[in-house]
Scaffold this active site. Sequence first.
Site, mmCIF file in Angstrom:
data_model
loop_
_atom_site.group_PDB
_atom_site.id
_atom_site.type_symbol
_atom_site.label_atom_id
_atom_site.label_comp_id
_atom_site.label_asym_id
_atom_site.label_seq_id
_atom_site.Cartn_x
_atom_site.Cartn_y
_atom_site.Cartn_z
ATOM 1 N N LYS A 177 -16.136 -49.003 -27.933
ATOM 2 C CA LYS A 177 -14.954 -48.182 -28.866
ATOM 3 C C LYS A 177 -13.586 -47.407 -28.387
ATOM 4 C CE LYS A 177 -15.441 -44.910 -33.124
ATOM 5 N NZ LYS A 177 -15.023 -44.183 -32.228
ATOM 6 N N ALA A 231 -15.323 -42.655 -38.500
ATOM 7 C CA ALA A 231 -14.579 -41.508 -39.082
ATOM 8 C C ALA A 231 -13.758 -40.676 -40.325
ATOM 9 C CB ALA A 231 -13.052 -40.861 -38.505
ATOM 10 N N GLY A 232 -14.668 -39.557 -40.574
ATOM 11 C CA GLY A 232 -13.732 -38.669 -41.900
ATOM 12 C C GLY A 232 -15.178 -38.773 -43.393
ATOM 13 N N GLY A 255 -14.720 -36.279 -38.328
ATOM 14 C CA GLY A 255 -15.787 -35.056 -38.624
ATOM 15 C C GLY A 255 -14.714 -33.451 -39.455
ATOM 16 N N ASN A 313 -20.831 -40.001 -37.503
ATOM 17 C CA ASN A 313 -21.859 -38.230 -36.270
ATOM 18 C C ASN A 313 -21.877 -37.560 -36.832
ATOM 19 O OD1 ASN A 313 -21.642 -37.949 -33.096
ATOM 20 N ND2 ASN A 313 -22.678 -36.876 -34.393
ATOM 21 N N THR A 314 -20.273 -36.302 -37.271
ATOM 22 C CA THR A 314 -20.936 -35.299 -37.431
ATOM 23 C C THR A 314 -21.789 -35.101 -39.234
ATOM 24 O OG1 THR A 314 -18.288 -34.647 -36.869
ATOM 25 C CG2 THR A 314 -19.296 -33.605 -38.391
#
Length: 257
Positions: free
Chosen positions: A96, A184-185, A157, A206-207
């Site tokens: 990645k 992301a986001g 995040g 993830n977050t």
Amino acid sequence: MFNVYDTPLSSRMILGTSQYPSPAILAEAVKAARVDIVTVSLRRESGASLAGQKFWQMIRDLNVKVLPNTAGCHTAKEAITTAHMAREVFNTNWIKLEVIGEEDTLQPDVFGLVEAAQVLCEEGFNVFPYCTEDLIVAGKLLDAGCKVLMPWGAPIGSGRGLNNPYGLRTLRAHFPDVPLVIDAGIGLPSHAAAAMELGYDMVLLNTAVAKSGDPVVMAKAFADAVDAGRAAFAADPIEMRDMASPSTPVMGKAYLA
């Protein structure tokens, strides 16, 4: 089932492995998410204590495919070097690719990204580039040899969801046969469902799971949302209208004299 770099996958979600309250919760979240792939960051040093080795063993025990990332790299050279190290440590050609260009938003440096992608693809890596929704950048990454694109939904995040649905929809329409992953986001399961309803092939998060109050429950919620969003897309949703359209036919309606 669908294929990414000639690898059959049953799940349309990729889960990150950082920021969890404990390794045990991480392991349970991965299982609840029903994912085939997890992302991992390279431990640049093990040292005499072999720090990070127990984590790596736990990931292997989960029986999922590993997607190492070049998180934290700010130049093409740094990302390329990190990718070489990751291939040696994790024994995979998958990478990645992240080349960060701006500290506050963690927006990709698309110039360094294309440069690094060109080198790594020529060296036999299967590159998953973290990019923006820009059509020109996407085309250059494909020309460099990437077979997957990973546009951001919002800053890493941030939990904002899909900041530019129009741009993401345009990217999907422009590259109908390229696997596209929202990276992301994403903050809520509804964001993930919305991405899948746009026709995206996968989401990476993830977050939103790791930092939630209950990562295991949240992981399952996201897995269910991704499945629901994909099913909705496959079912060919109705188009939005500016005017009402009655669901009950007016033919045969009774009228008072």
